[in-house]
Scaffold this motif. Structure first.
Motif, PDB file in Angstrom:
ATOM      1  N   GLU A   1       1.001  -1.243  -0.057  1.00 14.64           N
ATOM      2  CA  GLU A   1      -0.048   0.037   0.009  1.00 14.64           C
ATOM      3  C   GLU A   1       0.833   1.209  -0.072  1.00 14.64           C
ATOM      4  O   GLU A   1       0.428   2.196  -0.391  1.00 14.64           O
TER       5      GLU A   1
ATOM      6  N   PRO B   1      -1.728  -3.770  -7.016  1.00 23.36           N
ATOM      7  CA  PRO B   1      -3.231  -3.610  -6.982  1.00 23.36           C
ATOM      8  C   PRO B   1      -3.629  -2.583  -5.927  1.00 23.36           C
ATOM      9  O   PRO B   1      -4.748  -2.032  -6.000  1.00 23.36           O
ATOM     10  N   ASN B   2      -2.982  -2.436  -4.743  1.00 24.40           N
ATOM     11  CA  ASN B   2      -3.508  -1.787  -3.599  1.00 24.40           C
ATOM     12  C   ASN B   2      -2.637  -0.437  -3.395  1.00 24.40           C
ATOM     13  O   ASN B   2      -2.692  -0.217  -2.261  1.00 24.40           O
TER      14      ASN B   2
ATOM     15  N   ASN C   1      -5.024   0.915 -12.072  1.00 26.43           N
ATOM     16  CA  ASN C   1      -5.068  -0.373 -11.390  1.00 26.43           C
ATOM     17  C   ASN C   1      -4.860  -0.091 -10.042  1.00 26.43           C
ATOM     18  O   ASN C   1      -5.017  -1.250  -9.375  1.00 26.43           O
ATOM     19  N   CYS C   2      -4.791   0.709  -9.469  1.00 33.54           N
ATOM     20  CA  CYS C   2      -4.688   0.928  -7.926  1.00 33.54           C
ATOM     21  C   CYS C   2      -5.325   2.134  -7.332  1.00 33.54           C
ATOM     22  O   CYS C   2      -5.568   3.139  -7.934  1.00 33.54           O
TER      23      CYS C   2
ATOM     24  N   SER D   1      -8.794   5.793  -9.999  1.00 33.48           N
ATOM     25  CA  SER D   1      -9.508   5.479  -8.910  1.00 33.48           C
ATOM     26  C   SER D   1     -10.692   6.619  -8.330  1.00 33.48           C
ATOM     27  O   SER D   1     -11.565   6.125  -7.340  1.00 33.48           O
TER      28      SER D   1
END
Length: 962
Positions: free
Chosen positions: A299, A320-321, A343-344, A367
């Protein structure tokens, strides 16, 4: 049948006897446990009465006492199993009676005020599984018994104390440990033990700021259960061991602020649970490994302030995170990987101060969560993506000093959550769109050094939170929108080097907080608005290279200008006489119609008559002032003569001398020095004289308290200083040799400090003497003096008037705390005061509001002193009119970074160290007292700043907006 009855009676008697015996055993055990608790209570200081319900008459019910939990053994005897006394303001040494609680499993004494050595006796408790003594003031070394005891200990937390000595590597012998927390202690420089990997059950290893040096042992890779590894803020060197890639349970890795070097090892991609990784502020080099961003749970990545090179790995788009990526101040090159952010859930991105290029990815806010976008000081190019105009979550945008071009997307101007928008130093073009009126939260707008054109929109006046509007070096034209005067919070307005025309809005006087106004190099005409020059907080005004006309009599309304430039306009008339000084010698160049003194005739008789009238009025005013001053001087000297005569008469009465150190002078040596020629200072308590007594006695400073005022107040000041200084012996507190008294006078005789006070030196023309190493030394000296008062005196002493004028400097510029006239001992906390003592700009908020004072009030005042040393500004400097130094520094650090408040007169090579000291100052001036560190912690933090001065710019991690 009779036999049966007899047997039953015997059985019943036996049962009753056994029950009575068990009750006696139970009662004895209970009394023992309760007695241990009561003995511990008796040994503690409990100012808040947290243990008031622990009473002897209720000892049979000790399991119901607050903060106590019990368990029952095999014979149903209650025993203390848990004791949670955290955060109760308890003090004193460790109560050794607790070591008799043989069933104790959980002991928590954290966040109190315990002092003295750590208890060795706890190591023998067979059941103890959790020991938390963190956030106290325990000192000395960790007992060696800890390495061979604690058969059941799983958690050992000694963080945030003052434990010293070598790092206790023998704790690696406690094989049952699951959590080891020793962070923020005063260990001497020591390496990590090589057998650290033997703690196979360890889940948490928290060793931040433990003075660790040497390498990270490879055995650390054996800790397969480790969840949190924090070795930050030490002096660890060498490469990061590749074995860290074996820590399969690792969630958090903190290695920041060390001296680690070499490449980041590969292998982190296999850490499936890793969420937080911080290796910032080291000497790491090479490229970021490809697999770092393949860790599926990652993260947050902090790699800023290193020497990393190469391009960002393509795997960045596969994280992804990823929420936070902070890689500023490196040498990373090339563009972001295509579609980064798609993608995050990216929230914070800071790649400032690198060599990155290419376009800004349009997918950064895919996002919809991006809040902070910091890409300044790179080589990014092309236009700002239109997609970012739809990023409603953005709050902080810093894109200055790149190669961006083209117009700014209209929606980007109107982002409602952005409070900081910096686009300066690019090649952006087009207009400022009227949609900017929707950016209601905008506080700082920087458009300088671009190619913007067009008319400034009226909608700028809707931005009522605006404090900085900087748009110099563009091609704006048209008039200044009158709506700018709606910006009541505006501090700085810079529209210089544009093509603006028309008049300056006449209601500029509404901008009461304005500190700087630069409208130079435009085509402005008309007169200078009188309201503008009436702004008392305006410290810098530049209207040069315009077409302004009219006379300068309006300048009479403002003499607070430190930086004034009205050159190269069409101004006429006489320059007011109070601007005819060297400070303003270049302020009026290129105005042929201006003159100093009485203007010569140019065919305008009325103008000449007006000038003559002004001149005559000025002469009359100056003459009146001189006459008044003469009268005052004569009156003052006459009264001084009468007062001196009375003092001489009183001095003929017998003097009583009370010595606190060995003295080699007589009272007559002191009294004979009390002449006006020897006066070196004067304050609210009295007058200070320099007394040269004898070759052995040397030079002394004598404070004579004022004889006027109420007798009770005078004696209270005198007695307070004597009571405090007579019993203090510390190298950083001024020495009181003796006091002299007679019927009407009180004298205090101190050691003489030849370099005067810090305040007088720092805020005068001699400030250049104080370079940064000298200022740092003064900060440490003064902190150690206050630390002694707060932590080593019994009872503790609160100074109550900490300020730069009360920090004196000896011939070596070592600092000593002085002036204890309002100091008070503190026995019960907090202490109520009848009146506020202290000086404007230094008084802690809670003291001013409540009249309650604690040691943290002194900490706040000392924080202001540190700010003075770092910024070079006084607490109530005219440059920060409308604010105090604390508010000014906090605001500028938040909005412009820490380097914006540093004293520019100091060498740039010290910026890194100055930033660290600035951070300590900001901790000291926190609004709430319990958020401030103790003076002992302040000394510790200052001493941790070593003399390795790095030439890098002052950079700090960007914090999320509050």
């Amino acid at each position: 049948m009779a036999c049966l009855h007899r047997r039953l009676r015997l059985l019943l008697v036996g049962i009753v006897f056994c029950g009575v015996l068990l009750l006696r055993v139970d009662a004895a055990g209970a009394a023992s446990e309760a007695g241990a608790l009561l003995a511990a209570k008796a040994a503690l200081s409990d100012p808040a009465g947290a243990l008031s319900r622990w009473r002897a008459r209720s000892s049979g019910w000790f399991c119901r006492w607050p903060h106590v939990s019990c368990a029952w053994n095999s014979i149903s005897t209650a025993a203390v199993a848990g004791l949670d006394l955290s955060g109760l303001s308890l003090g004193g040494g460790f109560p050794v009676a607790l070591c008799t609680l043989r069933s104790l499993r959980d002991l928590n004494l954290s966040s109190n005020e315990f002092v003295g050595p750590l208890p060795a006796c706890l190591a023998s408790l067979p059941a103890l599984a959790r020991l938390d003594l963190s956030s106290n003031s325990f000192s000395g070394e960790v007992p060696v018994a800890y390495g061979g005891g604690f058969p059941s200990l799983a958690v050992l937390n000694l963080a945030q104390n003052f434990i010293s000595g070598a790092f206790p590597g023998f704790l690696a012998n406690i094989t049952a440990l699951q959590e080891l927390l020793l962070a923020y202690n005063s260990f001497s420089p020591s390496p990590l033990p090589d057998n650290l990997g033997d703690l196979s059950a360890l889940r948490v290893l928290f060793l931040a700021s433990c003075s660790l040096n040497g390498h990270i042992p490879a055995s650390i890779g054996k800790l397969k259960n480790l969840v949190n590894l924090d070795l930050s803020t030490n002096k660890l060197s060498g490469e990061i061991p590749t074995s860290i890639g074996n820590l399969s349970s690792l969630v958090q890795l903190e290695l920041y602020t060390n001296q680690l070097s070499g490449r980041i090892p590969a292998g982190f991609g296999g850490l499936e649970k890793l969420r937080f990784m911080d290796m910032s502020s080291n000497h790491l080099s090479g490229e970021i490994p490809e697999d770092v961003f393949t860790a599926p749970s990652l993260e947050s990545v902090h790699l800023f302030v290193n020497n990393l090179t190469g391009r960002l790995p393509a795997t960045l788009v596969k994280a992804p995170n990823l929420v936070e990526l902070m890689i500023f101040t490196n040498q990373i090159e090339g563009p972001f990987p295509p579609e980064f952010g798609k993608n995050c859930p990216l929230v914070v991105l800071d790649s400032s101060d690198n060599r990155m290029s290419g376009p800004i990815p349009a997918t950064l806010c895919a996002s919809g969560k991006l809040e902070q976008l910091m890409l300044l000081d790179n080589k990014f190019e092309d236009a700002i993506p239109a997609e970012l105009g739809k990023c409603r979550s953005l709050a902080r945008v810093r894109l200055q000093n790149n190669r961006l071009s083209g117009p700014v997307p209209p929606e980007f101007w109107a982002l409602p959550g952005v409070y900081l928008l910096e686009l300066g130093g690019n090649a952006l073009s087009g207009n400022v769109d009227a949609a900017i009126g929707g950016a209601s939260n905008l506080s700082r707008l920087v458009l300088s050094e671009n190619r913007f054109t067009g008319v400034l929109p009226t909608e700028l006046g809707n931005l009522t939170n605006m404090k900085f509007f900087l748009a110099s070096n563009n091609s704006f034209y048209g008039t200044m929108p009158p709506s700018l005067t709606n910006l009541s919070e505006l501090l700085r307005l810079d529209l210089s080097n544009n093509s603006l025309s028309g008049e300056i809005p006449h209601n500029m006087g509404q901008l009461e907080k304005l500190e700087l106004l630069d409208l130079s190099n435009n085509h402005l005409n008309g007169s200078i608005p009188a309201e503008l020059l009436g702004l008392t907080g305006l410290g810098a005004l530049d209207l040069s290279y315009n077409e302004l006309s009219g006379e300068l009599h309006v300048l009479r309304q403002n003499t607070a200008l430190n930086d004034l430039n009205l050159s190269y306009n069409k101004l006429t008339g006489t320059v007011p006489f109070f601007f005819n000084i060297i400070q303003y010698q270049n302020s009026f160049l290129g105005n042929p119609g201006l003159c100093y003194g009485l203007c010569s005739s140019h065919g305008n008789s009325s103008s000449n008559r007006h000038a003559r009238m002004l001149m005559f009025a000025s002469i009359i005013a100056v003459s009146a002032v001189v006459m008044l001053m003469s009268v005052f001087w004569f009156t003052y000297n006459y009264r001084s003569y009468k007062r001196r005569a009375a003092e001489v008469e009183s001095e003929n009465s017998s003097w009583v001398i009370t010595a606190f150190h060995k003295v080699e002078f007589s009272e007559r040596d002191i009294v004979n020095s009390l002449t006006e020629d020897n006066v070196i200072g004067e304050g609210g308590a009295g007058k200070v004289y320099k007394a040269v007594v004898s070759p052995k006695g040397g030079t002394l400073a004598v404070k004579k308290l004022w004889p006027n005022g109420t007798e009770s107040k005078r004696i209270d000041t005198f007695e307070s200083e004597v009571a405090t200084l007579s019993r203090i012996r510390h190298k950083n507190i001024v020495k009181l040799f003796c006091c002299l008294t007679n019927d009407v006078s009180r004298l205090l005789v101190y050691e003489f400090m030849p370099n005067g006070s810090l305040g007088d030196l720092l805020h005068s023309a001699k400030a250049a003497i104080l370079d940064w190493p000298m200022r740092y030394k003064i900060a440490v000296n003064a902190a150690e003096g206050l630390c002694y008062l707060h932590h080593d005196c019994v009872p503790a002493i609160i100074h109550r008037d900490v300020k730069s004028n009360n920090i004196l400097l000896d011939d070596d510029f070592s600092a000593k705390v002085a002036d204890f006239g309002v100091a008070r001992p503190i026995r019960d906390r907090p202490a109520a005061m009848s009146v506020i003592a202290g000086s404007c700009g230094y008084i802690a908020p809670e003291y001013a509001y409540t009249l309650y004072v604690t040691e943290k009030s002194d900490v706040y005042s000392f924080g202001v002193v540190i700010l003075e040393l770092v910024t070079g500004m006084s607490p109530m400097a005219p440059e920060i009119a409308g604010k105090d130094l604390v508010e000014w520094a906090c605001t500028n650090v938040e909005q412009s970074g820490p380097e914006s408040v540093l004293d520019q007169k100091l060498a740039a090579q010290f910026q890194d160290e100055m930033c660290k000291v600035l951070n300590i100052a900001l901790l000291c001036v926190k609004k709430f007292p319990n958020h401030r560190p103790s003076m002992r912690c302040v000394v510790k933090m200052l001493l941790e700043i070593k003399g390795e001065y790095k030439p890098k710019a002052c950079k700090v991690a960007e914090a999320p907006p509050s």
